[in-house]
Design a protein around this motif. Structure first.
Motif, PDB file in Angstrom:
ATOM      1  N   THR A  67       0.846  -1.194   0.000  1.00 24.41           N
ATOM      2  CA  THR A  67       0.000   0.000   0.000  1.00 24.41           C
ATOM      3  C   THR A  67       0.879   1.241   0.000  1.00 24.41           C
ATOM      4  OG1 THR A  67      -1.744  -1.128   1.247  1.00 24.41           O
ATOM      5  CG2 THR A  67      -1.789   1.270   1.239  1.00 24.41           C
ATOM      6  N   PHE A  97      -8.234   3.633  -2.682  1.00 22.75           N
ATOM      7  CA  PHE A  97      -9.136   3.277  -1.586  1.00 22.75           C
ATOM      8  C   PHE A  97      -9.207   4.404  -0.572  1.00 22.75           C
ATOM      9  CE2 PHE A  97      -5.031   2.312   0.139  1.00 22.75           C
ATOM     10  CZ  PHE A  97      -5.140   2.476   1.514  1.00 22.75           C
ATOM     11  N   GLU A  99      -9.914   4.474   3.584  1.00 20.73           N
ATOM     12  CA  GLU A  99     -10.049   3.596   4.747  1.00 20.73           C
ATOM     13  C   GLU A  99     -10.723   4.344   5.886  1.00 20.73           C
ATOM     14  OE1 GLU A  99      -7.132   0.234   5.641  1.00 20.73           O
ATOM     15  OE2 GLU A  99      -6.529   1.839   7.029  1.00 20.73           O
ATOM     16  N   ARG A 116     -13.712  -0.114   3.944  1.00 24.51           N
ATOM     17  CA  ARG A 116     -12.860   0.276   2.839  1.00 24.51           C
ATOM     18  C   ARG A 116     -13.739   0.735   1.683  1.00 24.51           C
ATOM     19  NH1 ARG A 116      -9.556  -4.406   0.963  1.00 24.51           N
ATOM     20  NH2 ARG A 116      -8.583  -4.151   3.001  1.00 24.51           N
ATOM     21  N   GLU A 123     -10.768  -2.635  -7.918  1.00 24.27           N
ATOM     22  CA  GLU A 123     -10.519  -3.563  -6.812  1.00 24.27           C
ATOM     23  C   GLU A 123     -10.292  -4.980  -7.312  1.00 24.27           C
ATOM     24  OE1 GLU A 123     -10.084  -4.160  -2.601  1.00 24.27           O
ATOM     25  OE2 GLU A 123     -10.077  -2.393  -3.926  1.00 24.27           O
ATOM     26  N   ARG A 226      -3.660   0.725  -3.318  1.00 20.65           N
ATOM     27  CA  ARG A 226      -3.298  -0.660  -3.015  1.00 20.65           C
ATOM     28  C   ARG A 226      -2.660  -1.290  -4.242  1.00 20.65           C
ATOM     29  NH1 ARG A 226      -6.392  -3.932   0.195  1.00 20.65           N
ATOM     30  NH2 ARG A 226      -7.531  -4.837  -1.568  1.00 20.65           N
TER      31      ARG A 226
END
Length: 415
Positions: A67, A97, A99, A116, A123, A226
């Motif tokens: 990440t 993303f 969080e 998330r 994704e 990510r």
């Protein structure tokens, strides 16, 4: 054909029928002990490798290999950065993303969760959420719809299902006429997923990227990106290299850091199990000592004759080392063959036993992994075989040394 004398006599002693059948029995027990010990070691290590691999794959179906995030917690201009990251040769996929650590509330039920916010199409490049869905679809996460996907166990704890409403409570505060209040937003449960890992099934949820940014008041920013890398075992090095190649300042984390304690515990467990099971091999290997001591006693007159014919103490020692080593080598070879055959078929064998007796060794209602996955690795097999053979060789040294010190005159005095 030329044969070295110690090798010729040592192999002949190994094959010869002895007057003392008890010695032959002890030799056979030593060989079988080494074989069974190696079989047990290879099978147990293969099954442990299989479990570790299964757990790792389940964790990485949710957690990314690495990440990149901004030190400020908000990454601006991320679309351009995302394109640059995807062009890097070490990157297979990348996804933005947001969080959010939040509380989920439904009726009187409250549970913490890591939410998330994601782009479903991105994704898919870094995780297997779509594969783990058991109800609904990842594509339901559309900006502005305020849908949420929950882990199956989390949904059970909250007592909700698809179509129900849950309230997301974030740690950010809003000033109101009655005082400062936490930020609240109602979401509709649109789907459920199950990974088979309690940390995710009880504590994870997903919403759309736009809804997450709006909830956290990030505007067009995200928390980070990510990454899925070409070699997950090189994630620490590759992730830092990518950050250096991109320039700028980024916080870099990888899956080995995120789950360091868990994987360290698994590694310690494997190491301790290896030591314990190696004791079985050690006991069997050092049975060779008693076997050779009895052989040396039985062959005192033969040793004396060889010495009088000019055989040196070194050659006498080599004869009995070859005999003991042959026992260890045959036991090791049989153990490796048997261990590999059993390791490759352990799942089918266990399934057959469960079917015959109507039992479940790993009840699927209790355990996340209800099968016995097996993953034999060359490094483990070489380590086990090499260790067992080395112990067999070491076990021959003392009896062979005693044979070499035999006095010919003393041995032949009463013959």
């Amino acid at each position: 054909m030329f044969r070295p004398l110690p090798l010729f006599i040592g192999l002949r002693y190994t094959r010869a029928k002895r007057r003392n059948h008890f010695i032959s029995f002890i030799s056979l027990i030593s060989m079988l002990g080494i074989t069974l010990g190696i079989v047990a070691l290879i099978v147990v290590l293969s099954v442990m490798n299989g479990f570790h691999k299964e757990i790792r794959e389940r964790i990485l179906s949710m957690a990314s290999h690495a990440t990149l995030s901004a030190p400020s917690g908000s990454m601006a201009d991320w679309p351009a950065l995302l394109d640059r990251v995807r062009d890097h040769p070490a990157v297979i996929g990348a996804a933005p993303f947001v969080e959010i650590q939040a509380m989920l509330v439904h009726g009187g039920s409250v549970n913490g969760a890591m939410i998330r916010a994601i782009l479903p199409e991105a994704e898919d490049q870094v995780a297997e959420l779509r594969r783990d869905m058991i109800d609904g679809s990842v594509d339901d996460l559309v900006d502005g719809a305020f849908n949420i996907i929950l882990g199956q166990e989390l949904a059970m704890l909250l007592g909700v299902g698809p179509g129900d409403k849950v309230t997301v409570v974030t740690p950010q505060l809003n000033p109101t006429p009655v005082g400062v209040m936490p930020r609240l937003k109602a979401f509709t449960v649109s789907g459920l997923f199950s990974v088979g890992m309690g940390d995710f099934d009880r504590g994870a949820a997903f919403i759309s990227l736009g809804d997450g940014a709006r909830l956290m008041r990030l505007g067009d920013d995200v928390t980070g990106i990510r990454l899925k890398l070409t070699d997950m075992f090189e994630a620490p090095r590759l992730a830092r290299q990518i950050a250096l190649d991109l320039g700028g300042v980024y916080l870099v984390t990888d899956w080995t850091q995120s789950h360091r304690n868990f994987f360290a515990a698994l590694q310690i467990e494997k190491r301790m199990m290896t030591i314990i099971l190696f004791l079985i091999v050690a006991v069997a290997a050092f049975n060779i000592v008693s076997t050779l001591v009895m052989v040396v006693t039985d062959k005192r007159s033969d040793i004396a004759v060889l010495r009088t014919l000019g055989a040196s103490p070194g050659r006498i020692m080599a004869i009995f080392m070859i005999q003991g080593t042959t026992i260890g080598a045959v036991g090791t070879l049989l153990g490796v063959i048997g261990g590999l055959v059993l390791a490759w078929n352990v799942e089918a064998i266990v399934s057959r036993i469960e079917g015959l007796f109507g039992v479940h060794f790993l009840d699927p209602t209790i355990y996340y992994i209800s099968l016995l996955p097996s993953d034999p690795r060359l490094a483990d097999i070489l380590f086990v075989a090499g260790g067992a053979f080395l112990m067999s060789v070491v076990a021959t040294i003392y009896p062979a040394w005693r044979a070499a010190r035999t006095d010919p005159a003393e041995a032949l005095r009463y013959d």
